[in-house]
Design a protein around this motif. Structure first.
Motif, PDB file in Angstrom:
ATOM      1  N   GLY A   1       5.870  35.034  -3.102  1.00 29.37           N
ATOM      2  CA  GLY A   1       6.269  36.246  -2.508  1.00 29.37           C
ATOM      3  C   GLY A   1       6.623  37.758  -2.407  1.00 29.37           C
ATOM      4  O   GLY A   1       6.863  38.018  -2.835  1.00 29.37           O
ATOM      5  N   GLU A   2       5.089  37.961  -3.652  1.00 26.70           N
ATOM      6  CA  GLU A   2       4.223  38.972  -3.853  1.00 26.70           C
ATOM      7  C   GLU A   2       3.633  39.514  -2.802  1.00 26.70           C
ATOM      8  O   GLU A   2       2.849  38.410  -2.408  1.00 26.70           O
ATOM      9  CB  GLU A   2       4.162  39.138  -5.184  1.00 26.70           C
ATOM     10  CG  GLU A   2       5.351  39.705  -5.794  1.00 26.70           C
ATOM     11  CD  GLU A   2       4.964  40.495  -7.334  1.00 26.70           C
ATOM     12  OE1 GLU A   2       5.726  40.437  -8.209  1.00 26.70           O
ATOM     13  OE2 GLU A   2       3.712  39.875  -8.130  1.00 26.70           O
ATOM     14  N   GLU A   3       3.291  40.480  -2.052  1.00 29.45           N
ATOM     15  CA  GLU A   3       2.657  40.914  -1.811  1.00 29.45           C
ATOM     16  C   GLU A   3       1.762  42.157  -2.129  1.00 29.45           C
ATOM     17  O   GLU A   3       1.933  43.226  -2.197  1.00 29.45           O
ATOM     18  CB  GLU A   3       2.466  41.431  -0.127  1.00 29.45           C
ATOM     19  CG  GLU A   3       3.810  42.275  -0.024  1.00 29.45           C
ATOM     20  CD  GLU A   3       3.359  42.786   1.493  1.00 29.45           C
ATOM     21  OE1 GLU A   3       3.546  41.354   2.021  1.00 29.45           O
ATOM     22  OE2 GLU A   3       5.016  43.504   1.858  1.00 29.45           O
ATOM     23  N   VAL A   4       0.252  42.564  -1.704  1.00 31.79           N
ATOM     24  CA  VAL A   4      -0.420  44.302  -2.109  1.00 31.79           C
ATOM     25  C   VAL A   4       0.895  44.785  -1.136  1.00 31.79           C
ATOM     26  O   VAL A   4       0.334  44.763  -0.271  1.00 31.79           O
ATOM     27  CB  VAL A   4      -1.517  43.763  -1.862  1.00 31.79           C
ATOM     28  CG1 VAL A   4      -2.471  45.124  -2.343  1.00 31.79           C
ATOM     29  CG2 VAL A   4      -2.829  42.804  -2.815  1.00 31.79           C
ATOM     30  N   VAL A   5       0.753  45.918  -1.671  1.00 35.53           N
ATOM     31  CA  VAL A   5       1.124  47.074  -0.981  1.00 35.53           C
ATOM     32  C   VAL A   5      -0.020  48.751  -1.864  1.00 35.53           C
ATOM     33  O   VAL A   5      -0.006  49.492  -0.670  1.00 35.53           O
ATOM     34  CB  VAL A   5       3.175  47.255  -1.824  1.00 35.53           C
ATOM     35  CG1 VAL A   5       3.470  46.468  -1.186  1.00 35.53           C
ATOM     36  CG2 VAL A   5       2.788  47.678  -3.133  1.00 35.53           C
ATOM     37  N   VAL A   6      -0.929  48.641  -2.475  1.00 35.89           N
ATOM     38  CA  VAL A   6      -1.430  49.871  -2.835  1.00 35.89           C
ATOM     39  C   VAL A   6      -2.452  49.154  -3.829  1.00 35.89           C
ATOM     40  O   VAL A   6      -2.504  47.901  -4.220  1.00 35.89           O
ATOM     41  CB  VAL A   6      -0.932  50.856  -3.774  1.00 35.89           C
ATOM     42  CG1 VAL A   6      -1.581  51.549  -4.133  1.00 35.89           C
ATOM     43  CG2 VAL A   6       0.348  51.276  -3.140  1.00 35.89           C
ATOM     44  N   TYR A   7      -4.199  49.253  -2.591  1.00 33.00           N
ATOM     45  CA  TYR A   7      -5.161  49.223  -3.609  1.00 33.00           C
ATOM     46  C   TYR A   7      -5.578  50.271  -4.185  1.00 33.00           C
ATOM     47  O   TYR A   7      -5.662  51.904  -3.655  1.00 33.00           O
ATOM     48  CB  TYR A   7      -6.330  48.410  -2.623  1.00 33.00           C
ATOM     49  CG  TYR A   7      -8.548  49.200  -2.695  1.00 33.00           C
ATOM     50  CD1 TYR A   7      -8.096  47.863  -3.661  1.00 33.00           C
ATOM     51  CD2 TYR A   7      -8.454  50.153  -2.629  1.00 33.00           C
ATOM     52  CE1 TYR A   7      -9.710  47.474  -3.625  1.00 33.00           C
ATOM     53  CE2 TYR A   7      -9.113  49.483  -2.791  1.00 33.00           C
ATOM     54  CZ  TYR A   7     -10.708  49.239  -4.042  1.00 33.00           C
ATOM     55  OH  TYR A   7     -11.204  49.157  -4.469  1.00 33.00           O
ATOM     56  N   ALA A   8      -6.664  50.653  -5.172  1.00 34.85           N
ATOM     57  CA  ALA A   8      -6.662  51.604  -6.075  1.00 34.85           C
ATOM     58  C   ALA A   8      -8.324  51.194  -7.016  1.00 34.85           C
ATOM     59  O   ALA A   8      -8.063  50.132  -6.781  1.00 34.85           O
ATOM     60  CB  ALA A   8      -5.776  52.425  -7.096  1.00 34.85           C
ATOM     61  N   HIS A   9      -9.443  51.776  -6.794  1.00 37.34           N
ATOM     62  CA  HIS A   9     -10.414  51.788  -7.055  1.00 37.34           C
ATOM     63  C   HIS A   9     -10.569  52.984  -8.191  1.00 37.34           C
ATOM     64  O   HIS A   9     -10.469  54.027  -7.676  1.00 37.34           O
ATOM     65  CB  HIS A   9     -12.220  51.762  -6.221  1.00 37.34           C
ATOM     66  CG  HIS A   9     -12.977  51.761  -7.354  1.00 37.34           C
ATOM     67  ND1 HIS A   9     -13.387  50.987  -7.725  1.00 37.34           N
ATOM     68  CD2 HIS A   9     -13.758  52.707  -6.802  1.00 37.34           C
ATOM     69  CE1 HIS A   9     -14.834  50.622  -8.157  1.00 37.34           C
ATOM     70  NE2 HIS A   9     -15.207  52.512  -7.864  1.00 37.34           N
ATOM     71  N   ALA A  10     -10.503  52.657  -9.520  1.00 36.05           N
ATOM     72  CA  ALA A  10     -10.955  53.233 -10.573  1.00 36.05           C
ATOM     73  C   ALA A  10     -11.959  53.642 -11.440  1.00 36.05           C
ATOM     74  O   ALA A  10     -12.533  52.917 -11.945  1.00 36.05           O
ATOM     75  CB  ALA A  10     -10.069  52.841 -12.049  1.00 36.05           C
ATOM     76  N   THR A  11     -12.284  54.977 -11.341  1.00 35.63           N
ATOM     77  CA  THR A  11     -13.310  55.493 -12.210  1.00 35.63           C
ATOM     78  C   THR A  11     -12.922  56.340 -12.827  1.00 35.63           C
ATOM     79  O   THR A  11     -12.732  57.270 -13.143  1.00 35.63           O
ATOM     80  CB  THR A  11     -14.499  56.018 -10.938  1.00 35.63           C
ATOM     81  OG1 THR A  11     -13.590  57.195 -10.638  1.00 35.63           O
ATOM     82  CG2 THR A  11     -14.716  55.456  -9.930  1.00 35.63           C
TER      83      THR A  11
ATOM     84  N   GLU B   1      -8.817  56.992 -18.937  1.00 36.05           N
ATOM     85  CA  GLU B   1      -8.403  57.578 -18.501  1.00 36.05           C
ATOM     86  C   GLU B   1      -9.636  57.763 -17.286  1.00 36.05           C
ATOM     87  O   GLU B   1     -10.865  57.353 -16.879  1.00 36.05           O
ATOM     88  CB  GLU B   1      -9.419  58.921 -19.024  1.00 36.05           C
ATOM     89  CG  GLU B   1      -8.450  59.292 -20.271  1.00 36.05           C
ATOM     90  CD  GLU B   1      -9.082  60.009 -21.542  1.00 36.05           C
ATOM     91  OE1 GLU B   1     -10.103  60.649 -20.817  1.00 36.05           O
ATOM     92  OE2 GLU B   1      -8.871  60.477 -22.389  1.00 36.05           O
ATOM     93  N   ALA B   2      -8.501  57.555 -16.301  1.00 32.28           N
ATOM     94  CA  ALA B   2      -9.620  56.841 -14.972  1.00 32.28           C
ATOM     95  C   ALA B   2      -8.957  57.223 -13.489  1.00 32.28           C
ATOM     96  O   ALA B   2      -7.867  57.771 -13.616  1.00 32.28           O
ATOM     97  CB  ALA B   2      -9.488  55.298 -14.127  1.00 32.28           C
TER      98      ALA B   2
END
Length: 189
Positions: A51-61, A84-85
């Protein structure tokens, strides 16, 4: 009676312009609609609830920052102080920051704080684990406002150093470069 002859080129241009009047606005509207992000393929231990869906994607560096601390048994070991990214969208635009807490804050003003509840080892032994994080605190309005769960996957690097933490170096700091993908979930509408 006067006879009219149609120029085939003018007819073709007219048809193309007429088609554009109807099709072009639809194409523009579709371009503005964000594409739904598919969840990553992960082990069962870090799956999110149904019942959960992806609302945001982020690539961390960025960095995983460690401090040399004495454990209860008196032995010294590196302990995670904070990440710290920068958080990037799929177009590599910086959309926010990941920091101590752990906290994720987007430029739209929304922010969440989480608590790791499950982990699995990364397929890369030199990388930090993959995680499932439950959100414990929200602030601000924006994309993270309804987020309940976060997954950290596809990690590269970030492990503490193998040495350099001992009684001669209490409170020493070490920074390990890392990258990871974060998926932010909210209840499906």
């Amino acid at each position: 009676m006067k006879r009219y002859v149609c120029n085939p080129i003018l007819v073709a241009v007219g048809v193309a312009l007429l088609a554009c009047l109807f099709v072009c606005p639809l194409a523009g509207a579709q371009k503005d609609v964000p594409q739904k992000e598919s969840p990553p393929d992960v082990p069962d231990a870090i799956q999110v609830a149904a019942g959960e869906e992806v609302v945001v994607y982020a690539h961390a560096t960025g960095w995983q920052v460690y401090t040399c601390k004495a454990a209860s048994d008196g032995k010294f070991a590196w302990a995670l102080k904070a990440p710290e990214a920068d958080l990037h969208d799929r177009g590599d635009k910086v959309i926010g920051k990941h920091s101590a807490g752990p906290t994720w804050k987007l430029k739209d003003g929304s922010e969440v704080k989480g608590k790791a509840v499950a982990h699995v080892d990364s397929p890369d032994p030199d990388s930090i684990p993959w995680l499932r994080v439950e959100v414990v605190e929200h602030s601000g309005k924006g994309l993270l406002s309804n987020v309940t769960t976060i997954q950290r996957v596809r990690t590269q690097g970030g492990q503490p150093p193998a040495d350099g933490c001992d009684a001669a170096h209490p409170n020493a700091e070490s920074r390990s470069r890392y990258t990871a993908d974060y998926y932010f979930y909210a209840p499906a509408n």
